[in-house]
Write a protein that holds these residues in place. Structure first.
Motif, PDB file in Angstrom:
ATOM      1  N   ALA A 316      15.983 -20.948  58.201  1.00  0.00           N
ATOM      2  CA  ALA A 316      15.658 -19.573  58.790  1.00  0.00           C
ATOM      3  C   ALA A 316      15.340 -19.868  60.233  1.00  0.00           C
ATOM      4  O   ALA A 316      14.986 -21.195  60.508  1.00  0.00           O
ATOM      5  N   THR A 317      15.663 -18.784  61.159  1.00  0.00           N
ATOM      6  CA  THR A 317      15.307 -18.978  62.681  1.00  0.00           C
ATOM      7  C   THR A 317      14.313 -18.086  62.984  1.00  0.00           C
ATOM      8  O   THR A 317      14.070 -17.959  64.260  1.00  0.00           O
ATOM      9  N   VAL A 318      13.619 -17.380  62.074  1.00  0.00           N
ATOM     10  CA  VAL A 318      12.428 -16.447  62.246  1.00  0.00           C
ATOM     11  C   VAL A 318      11.367 -16.791  60.993  1.00  0.00           C
ATOM     12  O   VAL A 318      11.885 -17.461  60.209  1.00  0.00           O
ATOM     13  N   ASP A 319      10.295 -16.352  61.349  1.00  0.00           N
ATOM     14  CA  ASP A 319       9.364 -16.317  60.358  1.00  0.00           C
ATOM     15  C   ASP A 319       9.362 -15.186  59.221  1.00  0.00           C
ATOM     16  O   ASP A 319       9.291 -14.115  59.412  1.00  0.00           O
ATOM     17  N   VAL A 320      10.019 -15.782  58.477  1.00  0.00           N
ATOM     18  CA  VAL A 320      10.078 -15.134  57.021  1.00  0.00           C
ATOM     19  C   VAL A 320       9.037 -14.151  56.752  1.00  0.00           C
ATOM     20  O   VAL A 320       9.092 -12.944  56.279  1.00  0.00           O
ATOM     21  N   SER A 321       8.088 -14.776  56.569  1.00  0.00           N
ATOM     22  CA  SER A 321       6.658 -13.950  56.322  1.00  0.00           C
ATOM     23  C   SER A 321       6.041 -12.655  57.330  1.00  0.00           C
ATOM     24  O   SER A 321       5.443 -11.919  56.823  1.00  0.00           O
ATOM     25  N   GLN A 322       6.861 -12.679  58.362  1.00  0.00           N
ATOM     26  CA  GLN A 322       6.513 -11.405  59.340  1.00  0.00           C
ATOM     27  C   GLN A 322       7.693 -10.423  59.240  1.00  0.00           C
ATOM     28  O   GLN A 322       7.605  -9.413  59.812  1.00  0.00           O
ATOM     29  N   LEU A 323       8.597 -10.653  58.256  1.00  0.00           N
ATOM     30  CA  LEU A 323       9.901  -9.571  58.123  1.00  0.00           C
ATOM     31  C   LEU A 323       9.139  -8.304  57.635  1.00  0.00           C
ATOM     32  O   LEU A 323       8.030  -8.352  56.679  1.00  0.00           O
ATOM     33  N   ARG A 324       9.581  -7.268  58.020  1.00  0.00           N
ATOM     34  CA  ARG A 324       9.266  -5.817  57.431  1.00  0.00           C
ATOM     35  C   ARG A 324       9.615  -5.818  56.038  1.00  0.00           C
ATOM     36  O   ARG A 324      10.637  -6.453  55.473  1.00  0.00           O
ATOM     37  N   GLY A 325       9.028  -4.810  55.164  1.00  0.00           N
ATOM     38  CA  GLY A 325       9.266  -4.730  53.790  1.00  0.00           C
ATOM     39  C   GLY A 325      10.607  -4.314  53.551  1.00  0.00           C
ATOM     40  O   GLY A 325      11.347  -4.703  52.786  1.00  0.00           O
ATOM     41  N   SER A 326      11.027  -3.369  54.377  1.00  0.00           N
ATOM     42  CA  SER A 326      12.530  -2.804  54.358  1.00  0.00           C
ATOM     43  C   SER A 326      13.613  -4.169  54.629  1.00  0.00           C
ATOM     44  O   SER A 326      14.606  -4.047  54.057  1.00  0.00           O
ATOM     45  N   SER A 327      12.969  -4.995  55.618  1.00  0.00           N
ATOM     46  CA  SER A 327      14.197  -5.851  55.832  1.00  0.00           C
ATOM     47  C   SER A 327      14.237  -7.105  54.503  1.00  0.00           C
ATOM     48  O   SER A 327      15.147  -7.533  54.283  1.00  0.00           O
ATOM     49  N   LEU A 328      13.144  -7.389  53.865  1.00  0.00           N
ATOM     50  CA  LEU A 328      12.950  -8.029  52.867  1.00  0.00           C
ATOM     51  C   LEU A 328      13.821  -7.663  51.766  1.00  0.00           C
ATOM     52  O   LEU A 328      14.551  -8.304  50.992  1.00  0.00           O
ATOM     53  N   LEU A 329      13.898  -6.078  51.669  1.00  0.00           N
ATOM     54  CA  LEU A 329      14.538  -5.483  50.385  1.00  0.00           C
ATOM     55  C   LEU A 329      16.221  -5.969  50.798  1.00  0.00           C
ATOM     56  O   LEU A 329      17.086  -6.144  49.862  1.00  0.00           O
ATOM     57  N   VAL A 330      16.526  -5.583  52.091  1.00  0.00           N
ATOM     58  CA  VAL A 330      17.828  -5.897  52.194  1.00  0.00           C
ATOM     59  C   VAL A 330      18.157  -7.541  52.082  1.00  0.00           C
ATOM     60  O   VAL A 330      19.312  -7.722  51.696  1.00  0.00           O
ATOM     61  N   LEU A 331      17.226  -8.264  52.383  1.00  0.00           N
ATOM     62  CA  LEU A 331      17.657  -9.938  52.255  1.00  0.00           C
ATOM     63  C   LEU A 331      17.815  -9.868  50.327  1.00  0.00           C
ATOM     64  O   LEU A 331      18.332 -10.983  49.932  1.00  0.00           O
ATOM     65  N   ASP A 332      16.883  -9.276  49.893  1.00  0.00           N
ATOM     66  CA  ASP A 332      16.966  -9.113  48.389  1.00  0.00           C
ATOM     67  C   ASP A 332      18.367  -8.999  47.794  1.00  0.00           C
ATOM     68  O   ASP A 332      18.631  -9.471  46.895  1.00  0.00           O
ATOM     69  N   VAL A 333      18.962  -7.940  48.353  1.00  0.00           N
ATOM     70  CA  VAL A 333      20.229  -7.556  47.868  1.00  0.00           C
ATOM     71  C   VAL A 333      21.175  -8.694  48.132  1.00  0.00           C
ATOM     72  O   VAL A 333      22.090  -9.005  47.390  1.00  0.00           O
ATOM     73  N   LEU A 334      21.132  -9.158  49.366  1.00  0.00           N
ATOM     74  CA  LEU A 334      21.978 -10.378  49.799  1.00  0.00           C
ATOM     75  C   LEU A 334      21.786 -11.540  48.810  1.00  0.00           C
ATOM     76  O   LEU A 334      22.968 -12.081  48.432  1.00  0.00           O
ATOM     77  N   MET A 335      20.468 -11.879  48.671  1.00  0.00           N
ATOM     78  CA  MET A 335      20.452 -13.150  47.837  1.00  0.00           C
ATOM     79  C   MET A 335      20.908 -12.756  46.389  1.00  0.00           C
ATOM     80  O   MET A 335      21.308 -13.826  45.898  1.00  0.00           O
TER      81      MET A 335
END
Length: 482
Positions: A316-335
């Protein structure tokens, strides 16, 4: 009192010794069958378990940890499972907790896990004994998703040659940049270049920096080769081999000449990545904890890296713990979708998601035959895709529910950690380190299941082969759907 042909003791409720002996012999046979796997799936599962045990024992050595005394068992076990399954989730800081010896053990586990333990074992047997047994060939096919046993030797050689070549090139570029651009010593630059190249190509997500790659997000000479390694490792060896054959044969080959597997992987990637990139960039553009303070170029670079890495790699190149909940959901789908089959990525695979998409398209059109890229998809493939999709969804839901109860964290963080573990991605909001031992053991189970695949695990746990062909037909009846 006697009955005809029945001993008197039967009336007194005494046990039937013949049945007891038969039950014990049956249990012995089942235990023997489990300890001596006879199917490809059982070989794969057993090999991964053995590697986890060896890795855990190696990380338990006091010299592997920078802390005084021997490492905790749960720390060594969790790290070994994460490395073997090429996930990258951690409960301790890889950069500071483990010594160079411990990091070398992690690197070796990642390399073996990425190549596939059965692939590595089969190749070692081929080179050492000049023999290639049928069981080893079948095991290699199960791990590499190859089609026929006739090409197993060349496939194994190509897998190893391709992996080491890509890792060597990436390690050279990254190592030179660390040496010439950041003042690292030649030995340190070489070690860090090799470690991150292997981690990136095998989609593992381990890094020798506490903040992963945040410190290099503006350096294209570091980020670009690692992105390329993640993408190539995620495509899968079948896709890489086919593209290479087409380029060598004609210099250029149109997409309609690709196999359906390659067409689905490439087509899904072309569709999913731009959409996910736009969504992630728009959601995090003004977030002060992630992309907000960055320059325009750094925002684009970090957005591209996170979009590509989230499908398979935990770098990662950003602090994942600081991502917004909506962004986490986008990454959930990709993962959850992952990348191509037969590679180092996890998830249900792009081909599975694509087949399910074309099932919906066929149903919407009222077509009985499911087609994609002008080719018909067999019903057996559709059934397998549906089974994998449902099993994966069920596993994620149950694990998320259990982890919510055990850990007490918010639903978005818990779901993100479970999907990351199941898809063997390794992105984390630091929840793994905060969980109690029970939660960490649950994540280990999820990582192993995600790496081996729901179908493989289900088959491996079956101690006998059941015939699926009925000797009679059943009446047909259609329930109301929807």
């Amino acid at each position: 009192m006697f009955r005809s042909g029945v001993p008197a003791t039967a009336d007194l409720g005494e046990p039937d010794h013949g049945r007891v002996v038969s039950a014990l012999l049956g249990a012995r046979r089942r235990l023997s069958a489990f300890l001596r796997p006879s199917t490809p799936a059982q070989f794969v599962v057993s090999a991964f378990i053995v590697l986890v045990v060896v890795g855990t024992a190696s990380l338990m050595v006091p010299m592997a940890s920078a802390a005084p005394g021997a490492p905790r068992f749960i720390d060594a076990f969790f790290t070994a499972v994460s490395a073997v399954t090429v996930t990258g989730l951690t409960v301790v800081d890889t950069a500071t907790h483990w010594t160079t010896l411990g990091q070398a053990v992690i690197l070796l586990l990642v390399q073996i896990g990425g190549l596939g333990i059965m692939t590595s074992a089969s190749l070692l047997g081929l080179l050492t004994f000049r023999r290639f047994g049928l069981a080893s060939a079948i095991g290699a096919i199960a791990e590499t998703r190859n089609i026929g046993p006739g090409d197993v030797r060349s496939v194994l050689a190509n897998v190893v040659r391709t992996s080491l070549s890509i890792e060597a090139v990436v390690a050279l570029v990254v190592g030179l940049r660390l040496w010439l651009g950041y003042g690292a010593s030649p030995l340190q630059a070489t070690w860090q270049g090799i470690f991150h190249a292997v981690s990136a190509f095998n989609c593992a997500g381990f890094a020798l920096y506490s903040d992963s790659l945040v410190g290099f997000r503006g350096d294209a000479l570091i980020i670009a080769p690692l992105i390329a390694a993640v993408m190539l490792g995620g495509f899968g060896f079948p896709v890489l081999f086919e593209i290479a054959r087409n380029v060598r044969a004609t210099g250029h080959r149109k997409a309609r000449h690709w196999s359906l597997n390659t067409a689905l992987v490439i087509g899904s990637t072309v569709v999913i990545l731009p959409v996910a990139f736009a969504a992630l960039l728009s959601l995090e553009w003004s977030n002060a904890g992630t992309l907000g303070p960055l320059s325009f170029g750094e925002k684009l670079g970090s957005g591209v890296f996170e979009t590509m890495a989230s499908r398979s790699s935990g770098l990662a190149t950003v602090d994942v713990s600081q991502l917004r909940g909506s962004s986490l959901l986008v990454l959930d789908v990709l993962m959850f979708f992952g990348s191509g089959p037969g590679g180092t990525a996890g998830g249900i695979k792009l081909t599975t998601a694509a087949v399910l998409f074309f099932v919906i398209v066929a149903e919407a059109r009222g077509e009985e035959v499911i087609t994609a890229f002008r080719r018909r998809i067999p019903m057996a493939v559709v059934t397998l895709a549906v089974s994998i999709g449902l099993l994966a969804t069920g596993m994620v839901v149950l694990a998320t529910l259990a982890l919510t109860v055990i850990g007490g964290a918010s639903l978005d963080r818990t779901l993100f950690e479970v999907v990351s573990a199941f898809s063997t991605t390794g992105l984390s909001t630091n929840l793994s380190a905060e969980l109690p031992v029970a939660g960490q053991l649950l994540l280990c189970l999820v990582m192993l299941t995600g790496r081996l695949g729901p179908i493989t695990v289900a088959t491996a746990l079956s101690l006998r082969r059941r015939k699926s062909k009925r000797l009679y037909g059943l009446p047909s009846e259609r329930p109301i759907i929807g």
